[in-house]
Design an enzyme around this catalytic site. Structure first.
Site, PDB file in Angstrom:
ATOM      1  N   GLN A  83      -7.597  -0.050   3.209  1.00 39.35           N
ATOM      2  CA  GLN A  83      -8.668  -0.473   4.402  1.00 39.35           C
ATOM      3  C   GLN A  83      -9.896  -1.009   3.802  1.00 39.35           C
ATOM      4  O   GLN A  83     -10.628  -1.778   4.423  1.00 39.35           O
ATOM      5  CB  GLN A  83      -8.866   0.424   5.571  1.00 39.35           C
ATOM      6  CG  GLN A  83      -7.543   0.892   6.503  1.00 39.35           C
ATOM      7  CD  GLN A  83      -7.503  -0.354   7.449  1.00 39.35           C
ATOM      8  OE1 GLN A  83      -8.241  -1.142   7.770  1.00 39.35           O
ATOM      9  NE2 GLN A  83      -6.122  -0.366   7.666  1.00 39.35           N
ATOM     10  N   GLY A 134       0.847  -1.213  -0.044  1.00 42.59           N
ATOM     11  CA  GLY A 134       0.012  -0.036   0.027  1.00 42.59           C
ATOM     12  C   GLY A 134       0.667   1.187   0.226  1.00 42.59           C
ATOM     13  O   GLY A 134       0.632   2.256  -0.649  1.00 42.59           O
ATOM     14  N   SER A 135       1.903   1.207   0.759  1.00 45.92           N
ATOM     15  CA  SER A 135       2.810   2.555   0.853  1.00 45.92           C
ATOM     16  C   SER A 135       3.474   2.851  -0.472  1.00 45.92           C
ATOM     17  O   SER A 135       3.347   3.902  -1.055  1.00 45.92           O
ATOM     18  CB  SER A 135       3.912   2.376   1.915  1.00 45.92           C
ATOM     19  OG  SER A 135       3.222   1.958   3.108  1.00 45.92           O
ATOM     20  N   CYS A 144       1.958   1.949  13.092  1.00 42.70           N
ATOM     21  CA  CYS A 144       3.101   2.731  12.558  1.00 42.70           C
ATOM     22  C   CYS A 144       3.838   3.646  13.465  1.00 42.70           C
ATOM     23  O   CYS A 144       5.008   4.197  13.745  1.00 42.70           O
ATOM     24  CB  CYS A 144       2.875   3.686  11.244  1.00 42.70           C
ATOM     25  SG  CYS A 144       1.919   2.434  10.330  1.00 42.70           S
TER      26      CYS A 144
HETATM   27  C1  LIG Z   1      -1.801  -0.290   5.990  1.00 39.21           C
HETATM   28  C2  LIG Z   1      -2.031   0.888   5.312  1.00 39.21           C
HETATM   29  C3  LIG Z   1      -1.133   1.325   4.266  1.00 39.21           C
HETATM   30  C4  LIG Z   1       0.257   0.590   4.139  1.00 39.21           C
HETATM   31  O1  LIG Z   1       0.149  -0.384   3.548  1.00 39.21           O
HETATM   32  P1  LIG Z   1       1.472  -1.428   3.407  1.00 39.21           P
HETATM   33  O2  LIG Z   1       1.148  -2.483   2.659  1.00 39.21           O
HETATM   34  O3  LIG Z   1       1.654  -1.716   4.823  1.00 39.21           O
HETATM   35  O4  LIG Z   1       2.331  -0.465   2.834  1.00 39.21           O
HETATM   36  C5  LIG Z   1      -1.601   2.469   3.833  1.00 39.21           C
HETATM   37  N1  LIG Z   1      -2.662   2.939   3.998  1.00 39.21           N
HETATM   38  C6  LIG Z   1      -3.775   2.714   4.619  1.00 39.21           C
HETATM   39  C7  LIG Z   1      -4.844   3.418   4.803  1.00 39.21           C
HETATM   40  C8  LIG Z   1      -3.463   1.593   5.370  1.00 39.21           C
HETATM   41  O5  LIG Z   1      -4.288   0.863   6.434  1.00 39.21           O
END
Ligand SMILES: *Cc1c(COP(=O)(O)O)cnc(C)c1O
Length: 396
Positions: free
Chosen positions: A180, A71-72, A325
């Protein structure tokens, strides 16, 4: 006794379906998808199938899906894309919200240092941005709007289709961090007017370290990682084939079971909420009925979130205080501060996030232990003593 895992907004357990789908690609089917011989082509075919599956779940075209490391990375790539495309036309204004994930907020901060201007929409006490405030914030030089689909701390689901409609009307690119939301609520990128969308496998019972970025046809992605021509030149590096296959299997399973799962998860969540709100001077953050089925975020006055978590852990319950985090730090959650909660209250937050793997017994144990731990901590709290003696006013 089994541990109660109630931190599914931080990460989820891998599903059996995803695990079994991944297995062959971890061992026998190890070919590089870029290789021309049969083993490589089999891996290539697995990527193709996974892309089709992910696209189908979002109502997108497979060509619009780029696999990432999570996600990041997807958030970074989406926002940098919006910024660079805008800058090419002299547009250097970006709009987001105050309670985004740090993958979004820190990318915006970096762009700010490079001459972009950022407007963060306020998040009202209920945990929602206002579409009319977004409309007013959009300017001639706005390059990108990025507003999260569902918040990771309080679970509120933002008015994404309305935001998409405003962005479309104004001709502004729209990105949403749907990490999410994906696999938890229905997503239709076309109907919702979404140009860019991020998701991450480990938030819907897929493996960690893999995600996807949807970019609507015609939106040229800016590359973060240079190298080979993988992912149509949008993301270099040999693909994480087992991870991608596992993500697709998990997403397909999550989307197929969504309604049924949400019903049972919400049942547990609401039962827990009904009991925990009986704790005096407690409060729910956000509006559960307008949020993710499994998320419950509460504040307990006079109680420090970190201590609450540690004591719950001793009793076999994994929960969170705001964002995973930042929970290494003692700063109150930027999400709760964005809702207008005072610092001392924002410190005392507990996030329970349930999944389809939670049971009635889990709910029962949460209902049993949280009030006991809150009472115990209040007994020792100087803040609570002041509140009780009237030296300090109750805020909630
Ligand atoms: C967990 C999360 C991320 C980061 O995703 P990763 O796969 O851990 O890098 C980004 N945005 C939201 C809203 C998240 O809950």
């Amino acid at each position: 006794m089994n541990h109660v895992y109630a931190d599914n907004a931080a990460t989820t357990a891998l599903s059996d379906t995803a695990f079994n789908a991944m297995l062959p690609y971890l061992k026998e089917q190890f070919g590089n998808p870029s290789s021309l011989y049969m083993a490589g082509q089999k891996a290539q075919e697995a990527l193709y199938q996974a892309r089709e599956t992910v696209a189908r779940c979002l109502h997108a075209d497979p060509k619009e899906i780029t696999f990432t490391s999570g996600g990041s990375e997807a958030d970074n790539q989406a926002i940098l894309t919006g910024a660079f495309l805008g800058a090419q036309k002299g547009k250097k204004h970006l709009i987001s919200s105050a309670f985004e994930h740090h993958a979004v907020l820190h990318t915006l901060k970096k762009l700010e240092k490079q001459g972009f201007e950022v407007t963060l929409l306020p998040v009202h006490e209920d945990g929602f941005v206002r579409v009319d405030e977004l409309r007013e914030a959009i300017r001639e030089d706005t390059a990108l709007v990025t507003v999260m689909f569902a918040n990771n701390e309080i679970g509120t689901i933002q008015p994404i289709a309305e935001i998409g409609a405003v962005c479309r009307e104004k001709g502004v690119l729209f990105h949403t961090d749907a990490v999410q939301a994906a696999g938890h609520v229905p997503i239709d990128v076309q109907a919702m007017g979404i140009d860019l969308l991020s998701l991450s496998a480990h938030k819907f019972h897929g493996p960690k370290g893999v995600g996807a970025l949807y970019a609507k046809k015609g939106v040229r992605l800016f590359t973060l990682i240079e190298g080979g021509a993988q992912e149509r030149g949008k993301r270099a590096g040999t693909e994480n084939v087992p991870g991608i296959v596992g993500m697709a299997a998990a997403l397909e399973e999550a989307c197929a079971g969504m309604e049924k799962n949400n019903l049972s998860i919400k049942g547990l969540r609401d039962r827990i909420a009904a009991q925990l709100t009986k704790i005096p001077h407690s409060k729910i953050n956000g509006v559960p009925e307008r949020g993710l089925a499994g998320t419950l975020n509460m504040c307990f006055e006079g109680v420090e979130g970190e201590s609450l978590l540690l004591l719950l852990d001793d009793r076999g319950i994994s929960a969170s205080s705001g964002s995973a985090c930042t929970s290494g730090s003692l700063d109150p959650s930027h999400v709760l501060l964005a809702l207008g909660l005072p610092h001392e209250v924002a410190h005392g937050s507990l996030r329970l996030s349930l999944s389809a793997y939670n049971t009635e017994e889990d709910a029962r144990r949460i209902i049993e232990h949280v009030p006991q731990v809150v009472a115990y901590l209040r007994e020792m709290s100087p803040v609570w003593k002041d509140l009780e003696e009237g030296k300090r006013k109750h805020v909630i």
